[in-house]
Design a protein around this motif. Structure first.
Motif: not given
Length: 542
Positions: A5-26, A31-37
């Motif tokens: 159960r603890a592993l499931r909770v950790v995985r769930r929070y990890w997915r939430v953090l990863a999703r928020h991280g991807l959202q905030y760093t989008a 900009g990294w993909r599109r800007s050669l400069h």
């Protein structure tokens, strides 16, 4: 169970953090993909920071080592003189029980302490007699606790092994933490040897080392910033012409054929701009030439089609008369009359198709849309092609809704598309069934025509809509078509704002899907029926 159960909770929070991280760093990732400069400047800053940091750390470390080595040499030289002075003073006493020996030790320490040139904090001088309990240890200044500076290992090396030893120790002196360089050496006497300890504060060396580190750090940061600015300016000089070329190319692709790049200087970028302009000029000439040829071709097709209408009408009247009297002719002439009638029908169909194609090319095709029930149209097409299906030995199966399917379409054009699709399916079905399916939803109507004939080779699903294209020109044709039916059909579908698509596989047959919007002018998003048939073998479709 708690661990799982603890592993499931950790995985769930990890997915939430990863999703928020991807959202905030989008934005940053975009900009990294599109800007050669941005990529060039960032990589330059990172690499220069690593390089400058490595060299700065090396220089600071080497400078601190040089300062410490110089101090060690000076203290070692001074220690030799102090040991020699202590030897001269202490060798006058023949034994350790001499009552004047303590006074001599005191005087020696005072003399050595007064003559010590140490700066930035007093040095510490101590004479100890580890093997002689009756001789006290004398230390100046007396307020310094030498137990923090003179370790048992150093005492053992000097007192027991008679070696010269050194170490760096940190001690609390007058409420401040001070680093000391501690030297210990044996002082020979007539009754054995004593130990002389010389402790010099490294305050000056530490201050100099810190100044060097600060200077190296500030210089490194300034150098990295300067390199970033230089990289940004240089990259901007290179990227700006590339961006201008990209914008110019976009305008050219949008039809603005007179767009050109500005040519400045004679360097590589100027050569690129000149070559790009030359390419644009050549493309413009070729496109204008092709447009003129296409215009002449469309005009020729339209003119020829219209001009052939008049003689065709005359020939049709004569052929109809001959065909109606064919029973009074001998069999050979009667057969010729039938062939003439059939070829005139085919010729007339070709002219009709050419005229329709010319209207599409000229942009004169208009949609006469009205609310129409598509079910009777499909049934009417199947009924009119029943004779062809019977001759080919093909059964046409209709899978239509029980309720009316109302859509805003041009019934004449929809019927023509379905007639072409069902006719082609019958022709290529090879005496196997042809299934016509219709389904609708709130936004679209989809009609599929499925056959189980020879199918299409990979890539032919895009070629079937080309004008005059045939999968196998050597095949015997039942309908005598012109090769323009599917080309006209796809134009009719586009005129409605719909899709006409094809799927096929060798030996599995083919399926064509016509998708039309329920309301004229709506944009299609999805089709109610799949393009790939559901009855395709699972091992193949997987």
């Amino acid at each position: 169970m708690p661990v799982r159960r603890a592993l499931r909770v950790v995985r769930r929070y990890w997915r939430v953090l990863a999703r928020h991280g991807l959202q905030y760093t989008a934005p940053a990732r975009r900009g990294w993909r599109r800007s050669l400069h941005l990529r060039v400047v960032t990589i330059t800053l990172v690499l220069s920071s690593l390089l400058v940091g490595t060299f700065g750390w090396f220089i600071a470390a080497q400078s601190a080592n040089i300062l410490l080595s110089r101090t060690q040499d000076e203290i070692s030289s001074s220690m030799s003189g102090k040991v020699a002075y202590a030897y001269r003073q202490l060798t006058v006493h023949p034994q350790s029980r001499d009552p004047e020996l303590p006074n001599t030790i005191n005087d020696t320490v005072n003399e050595l302490f007064d003559g010590d040139p140490a700066e930035d904090g007093d040095s510490v001088i101590s004479i100890r007699a580890e093997h002689y309990a009756d001789l006290p240890a004398v230390t100046l200044p007396a307020s310094v606790d030498t137990r923090q500076l003179i370790t048992p290992d150093m005492i053992r090396a000097v007192a027991e092994q008679g070696q010269v030893a050194q170490q760096i120790r940190t001690a609390e002196v007058d409420g401040a933490t001070t680093k000391y360089l501690v030297y210990g050496a044996p002082v020979p006497t007539k009754f054995g040897h004593l130990e002389l300890y010389y402790m010099v504060p490294l305050t000056t060396e530490d201050r100099a080392a810190n100044q060097i580190r600060t200077t190296v750090l500030v210089t490194g940061i300034a150098l990295v910033i300067l390199l970033g600015v230089v990289a940004g300016l240089v990259t901007r000089m290179v990227v700006t012409p590339v961006r201008v070329a990209a914008r110019t190319a976009q305008r050219l692709s949008a039809g603005l054929l007179d767009q050109r790049m500005k040519v400045d200087g004679e360097d590589d970028l100027a050569l690129l701009a000149a070559a790009f302009n030359q390419m644009a000029a050549n493309l413009q000439r070729q496109i204008v030439r092709l447009e003129e040829m296409s215009r002449l071709q469309r005009r020729f097709t339209s003119d020829v089609s219209h001009e052939l209408r008049t003689p065709l009408t005359t020939v049709r009247m004569a052929a109809d008369l001959i065909f109606s009297e064919r029973e009074s002719f001998d069999p050979a002439v009667a057969r010729s009359a039938e062939l003439l009638q059939a070829e005139l029908d085919r010729f007339e169909g070709l002219l009709t198709d050419l005229l329709e194609i010319s209207r599409f090319d000229a942009g004169f095709a208009a949609l006469d849309a009205e609310h129409t029930d598509l079910v009777p149209i499909v049934e009417r097409v199947a009924e009119r092609l029943a004779g062809l299906a019977e001759r080919a030995g093909v059964e046409v199966e209709l899978r239509l809704p029980d309720t009316p399917v109302i859509a805003e379409v041009d019934p004449r054009r929809v019927e023509r598309v379905l007639r072409n699709l069902v006719g082609n399916a019958i022709e290529h079905a090879e005496a196997k069934p042809v299934i016509v399916t219709m389904t609708t939803d709130e936004a679209a109507v989809a009609i599929t025509v499925r056959d189980y004939g020879i199918g299409l080779k990979p890539g032919e699903e895009r070629l079937v809509f080309n004008r005059f294209w045939r999968a196998d020109p050597s095949r015997a044709r039942q309908t005598g078509g012109t090769g323009l039916g599917l080309s006209i059909s796809v134009e009719d579908a586009r005129l409605h704002g719909g899709w006409l698509e094809a799927w096929g596989a060798p030996g599995e047959g083919s399926q064509f899907r016509l998708t039309l919007p329920v309301r004229a002018g709506d944009r299609l998003v999805a089709a109610p029926l799949p393009l790939i048939p559901r009855d395709r073998p699972a091992e193949v479709s997987s």
